[in-house]
Design a protein around this motif. Structure first.
Motif, short mmCIF file in Angstrom:
data_model
loop_
_atom_site.label_atom_id
_atom_site.label_comp_id
_atom_site.label_asym_id
_atom_site.label_seq_id
_atom_site.Cartn_x
_atom_site.Cartn_y
_atom_site.Cartn_z
N ALA A 120 34.11 43.63 35.86
CA ALA A 120 35.53 43.43 35.59
C ALA A 120 36.34 43.88 36.80
N ILE A 121 37.41 43.16 37.09
CA ILE A 121 38.27 43.52 38.22
C ILE A 121 39.73 43.40 37.80
N PRO A 122 40.63 44.18 38.42
CA PRO A 122 42.06 43.98 38.19
C PRO A 122 42.58 42.89 39.12
N ILE B 140 46.67 53.33 42.89
CA ILE B 140 45.92 53.10 41.66
C ILE B 140 46.38 54.07 40.57
N ASP B 141 46.42 53.58 39.33
CA ASP B 141 46.83 54.45 38.24
C ASP B 141 45.84 54.34 37.09
N SER B 142 45.92 55.27 36.15
CA SER B 142 44.94 55.37 35.08
C SER B 142 44.98 54.17 34.16
N GLU B 143 46.13 53.52 34.00
CA GLU B 143 46.21 52.36 33.12
C GLU B 143 45.35 51.22 33.64
N VAL B 144 45.41 50.96 34.91
CA VAL B 144 44.58 49.89 35.50
C VAL B 144 43.10 50.27 35.37
N ILE B 145 42.78 51.51 35.70
CA ILE B 145 41.39 51.96 35.61
C ILE B 145 40.87 51.79 34.18
N ASN B 146 41.66 52.19 33.21
CA ASN B 146 41.21 52.11 31.82
C ASN B 146 41.05 50.66 31.35
N PRO C 169 40.11 49.22 41.48
CA PRO C 169 38.65 49.31 41.41
C PRO C 169 38.02 48.14 40.67
N GLN C 170 36.91 47.67 41.21
CA GLN C 170 36.13 46.67 40.52
C GLN C 170 35.00 47.41 39.81
N GLY C 171 34.84 47.12 38.50
CA GLY C 171 33.89 47.85 37.70
C GLY C 171 32.68 47.01 37.33
N PHE C 172 31.52 47.65 37.21
CA PHE C 172 30.29 46.92 36.95
C PHE C 172 29.30 47.79 36.17
N ASN C 173 28.39 47.11 35.48
CA ASN C 173 27.18 47.79 35.06
C ASN C 173 26.47 48.26 36.32
N PHE C 174 26.13 49.55 36.36
CA PHE C 174 25.62 50.12 37.62
C PHE C 174 24.38 49.41 38.12
N GLN C 175 23.38 49.23 37.28
CA GLN C 175 22.14 48.63 37.76
C GLN C 175 22.34 47.18 38.16
N PRO D 190 29.26 36.35 34.52
CA PRO D 190 30.71 36.33 34.31
C PRO D 190 31.36 37.67 34.66
N VAL D 191 32.52 37.59 35.27
CA VAL D 191 33.31 38.76 35.62
C VAL D 191 34.70 38.61 35.00
N LYS D 192 35.13 39.60 34.27
CA LYS D 192 36.43 39.58 33.58
C LYS D 192 37.54 40.04 34.54
N CYS D 193 38.67 39.34 34.51
CA CYS D 193 39.84 39.75 35.30
C CYS D 193 40.88 40.33 34.35
N VAL D 194 41.27 41.58 34.58
CA VAL D 194 42.28 42.25 33.76
C VAL D 194 43.55 42.42 34.59
N THR D 195 44.62 42.81 33.93
CA THR D 195 45.90 42.96 34.62
C THR D 195 45.89 44.13 35.59
N GLY D 196 46.25 43.84 36.83
CA GLY D 196 46.34 44.88 37.85
C GLY D 196 47.75 45.44 37.94
N SER D 197 48.13 45.89 39.12
CA SER D 197 49.45 46.50 39.32
C SER D 197 49.97 46.15 40.70
N ASP D 198 51.28 45.85 40.76
CA ASP D 198 51.89 45.57 42.06
C ASP D 198 51.80 46.77 43.00
N GLN D 199 51.75 48.00 42.44
CA GLN D 199 51.69 49.19 43.27
C GLN D 199 50.28 49.49 43.75
N ASN D 200 49.33 48.68 43.31
CA ASN D 200 47.93 48.89 43.69
C ASN D 200 47.51 47.97 44.83
N ASP D 201 48.49 47.36 45.51
CA ASP D 201 48.16 46.48 46.63
C ASP D 201 47.56 47.28 47.78
N LYS D 202 46.78 46.61 48.58
CA LYS D 202 46.09 47.26 49.70
C LYS D 202 47.04 47.47 50.87
#
Length: 413
Positions: A133-135, A115-121, A167-173, A200-212
Motif C-alpha cells: 500500500a502507498i499514499p 509525514i503525519d500519523s494519519e497517512v501512516i495509519n 511511506p510505502q508499506g508492504f508485507n515484509f517477506q 496488487p498495491v493499494k493506493c490510499v490518500t496521502g497529504s500535500d504536506q508530505n511532498d518530497k
C-alpha cells in the motif's frame, strides 16, 4: 493492528538537485534536521528498535549531529550503509531488519519530513488485506504526453493518475523477496517491484504536506507549513523558569578551538574574516584561503565534535578550488542549528606583521556576524604579531586561532 511493524528510512542520497554541500536530509526545519523529523514521526508508530535508517557513510558526521543521541539513548537501531542506488539502499535496510522478523515494513524517504500519523495509519490499515500500500495525491493539472521534439502526442486522463508518496508499506517477506529478485535493476519506487510481479498495491490518500523536498525552495515552503502549524520547536534559554524542571529542555555549553595557517603568494589582497584586505600579497590555498574563517569553522566543528574542515570540504575535491570560505562557516553553523543549538560567541585572533588588521576589525566582525546570523556583539576579531619571530615574523604568511562557544539542548532527568 496486532502486527509487528518495522520502518526503513532512506537517507543515503547526495541530494545533487538540491544545490548545497549539506545533503538535504540534514538541513533543518523547526530546529530539527529533516531526517530527525522522520525518525521521530515513526517513533510514535513502533519502538525505536524497529526503525532502520540507511545512510551514506561519507555523511557520518551529519548523521551523528542529526540522530546520534537517539541511537545512543533511545534504542534507535544503528544506521546501515546505503548503496549506489536507492533500490540497493532499501535492500540493505530490509536485510538489516531480518533479525527482528517484522510482519510489515514501511519504507520512507528522509526528504519527506511532513509525514503525519494519519497517512501512516491509512497505509497500515490497507495492509490488512493487501501485500502493498502507498499514499498518493490526485494529479490536479492536465497531463500532456510529448514526442522527443516536444510536440504533444496525447492528453492523459488525470482522473486515473496519482502522485506517489512514502511511506510505502508492504508485507515484509514479500518486499524483501521482490528486492532480492530485482537486485541490480533500478525502478522508480518500491511499489514498482510488486507491480512487476503482478501483486496488487493499494493506493490510499496521502497529504500535500508530505511532498518530497527536492530543491531549496521546497525547504522554504515546508518551513512555512511547520511555522503556520506551530510545530517549530523552541529550546528554552537558561533564564527561563523551566530550566530546572525535570523532563524539560535546557542547555549545555560547549567550547571548540581552531587553528590555521596560510602562506603568502603573489597578489594584491588577502581574504581575512570575510573581507578583502589590500596587501602586497594574497594568501595561498585551495579555496580563497581565508585563514580566519577556516580557524573559526574548525572551532565550531570542534564544539559539536564534528571533525574538522578537511573532512567536510576535502582539499582534494576540485569543486572547492577557489571557493569562498563563508560557505564553510555557514555549513558549520547549520550543523549547530540542526542539533537545536545556538552560537553563543566567537573569538578570532589573526597573527601577522602585515597587513595591519586594526582598521578592518569592525568590518570583519560584521561580516562574520552576517555569515553566522548572530549579533555582532557576539563576535570578536583581534590581531597580534609574533615579535618578528617565526614564519609570521618573517612575513611569510598568516596564522589564525579561534574559539567558539555554543549551547546545545539536553533533557534533564
Amino acid at each position: 493492528m496486532n502486527k509487528k511493524i518495522s520502518v526503513v528510512i532512506v537517507a543515503a542520497g547526495s541530494g545533487s538537485r538540491f544545490g548545497d554541500p549539506l545533503p538535504k536530509q540534514y538541513h533543518q526545519i523547526g530546529n530539527k534536521p529533516l531526517l530527525r523529523h522522520c525518525v521521530e514521526a515513526f517513533m510514535h508508530i513502533c519502538p525505536p528498535g524497529q526503525i532502520q535508517v540507511v545512510y551514506n557513510v561519507d555523511h557520518h558526521l551529519y548523521l551523528e549531529a542529526a540522530i546520534g543521541d537517539l541511537i545512543r539513548h533511545s534504542d534507535l537501531r544503528p544506521a546501515v550503509s546505503g548503496g549506489h542506488t536507492r533500490q540497493q539502499s532499501v535492500l540493505n535496510g530490509l536485510r538489516a531488519l531480518k533479525n527482528v522478523t517484522p510482519d510489515h515494513v514501511l519504507i520512507h524517504d528522509a526528504a519527506r519530513p511532513g509525514i503525519d500519523s494519519e497517512v501512516i495509519n491509512r497505509v497500515l490499515a490497507a495492509l490488512l488485506d493487501h501485500a502493498g500500500a502507498i499514499p498518493g495525491i490526485p494529479v490536479a493539472d492536465t497531463i500532456k504526453q510529448c514526442d522527443p521534439h516536444c510536440n504533444i502526442s496525447r492528453s492523459i486522463p488525470r482522473e486515473t493518475l496519482m502522485r506517489a508518496q512514502t511511506p510505502q508499506g508492504f508485507n515484509f517477506q514479500t518486499i524483501l523477496d521482490a528486492h532480492e529478485q530485482f537486485e541490480g535493476q533500478e525502478m522508480t519506487d518500491d511499489a514498482s517491484l510488486l507491480e512487476q510481479l503482478g501483486i496488487p498495491v493499494k493506493c490510499v490518500t496521502g497529504s500535500d504536506q508530505n511532498d518530497k523536498i527536492t530543491r531549496q525552495n521546497d525547504l522554504s515552503r515546508m518551513s512555512e507549513h511547520f511555522t503556520n502549524n506551530q510545530t517549530t520547536l523552541s529550546h528554552p534559554r537558561p533564564e527561563q523558569e523551566t530550566r530546572n524542571m525535570p523532563g524539560t529542555t535546557s542547555e549545555e555549553f560547549r567550547t571548540g578551538t581552531g587553528f590555521d595557517v596560510h602562506r603568502f603568494a603573489p597578489g594584491d589582497a588577502c581574504m581575512l574574516c570575510g573581507i578583502s584586505v589590500p596587501h602586497s600579497a594574497r594568501l595561498e590555498g585551495h579555496s580563497d584561503a581565508d585563514v580566519g574563517l577556516h580557524a573559526l569553522t574548525d572551532a565550531i566543528l570542534g564544539a559539536i565534535a564534528a571533525g574538522d574542515i578537511g573532512q567536510h570540504f576535502p582539499p582534494s575535491d576540485p569543486q572547492w578550488k577557489g571557493a569562498a570560505s563563508d560557505q564553510f562557516l555557514k555549513h558549520a553553523a547549520r550543523l549547530v542549528a540542526g542539533r537545536g543549538g545556538r552560537i553563543v560567541n566567537v573569538d578570532v585572533t589573526l597573527i601577522c606583521e602585515r597587513p595591519k588588521i586594526g582598521p578592518h576589525t569592525a568590518a570583519m566582525r560584521q561580516a562574520v556576524a552576517d555569515i553566522l546570523e548572530i549579533d555582532v556583539d557576539r563576535v570578536n576579531i583581534k590581531a597580534t604579531t609574533s615579535e618578528r619571530l617565526g614564519f609570521t615574523g618573517r612575513e611569510e604568511g598568516i596564522a589564525a586561532q579561534a574559539s567558539a562557544s555554543i549551547a546545545l539542548p539536553f533533557v534533564l532527568s
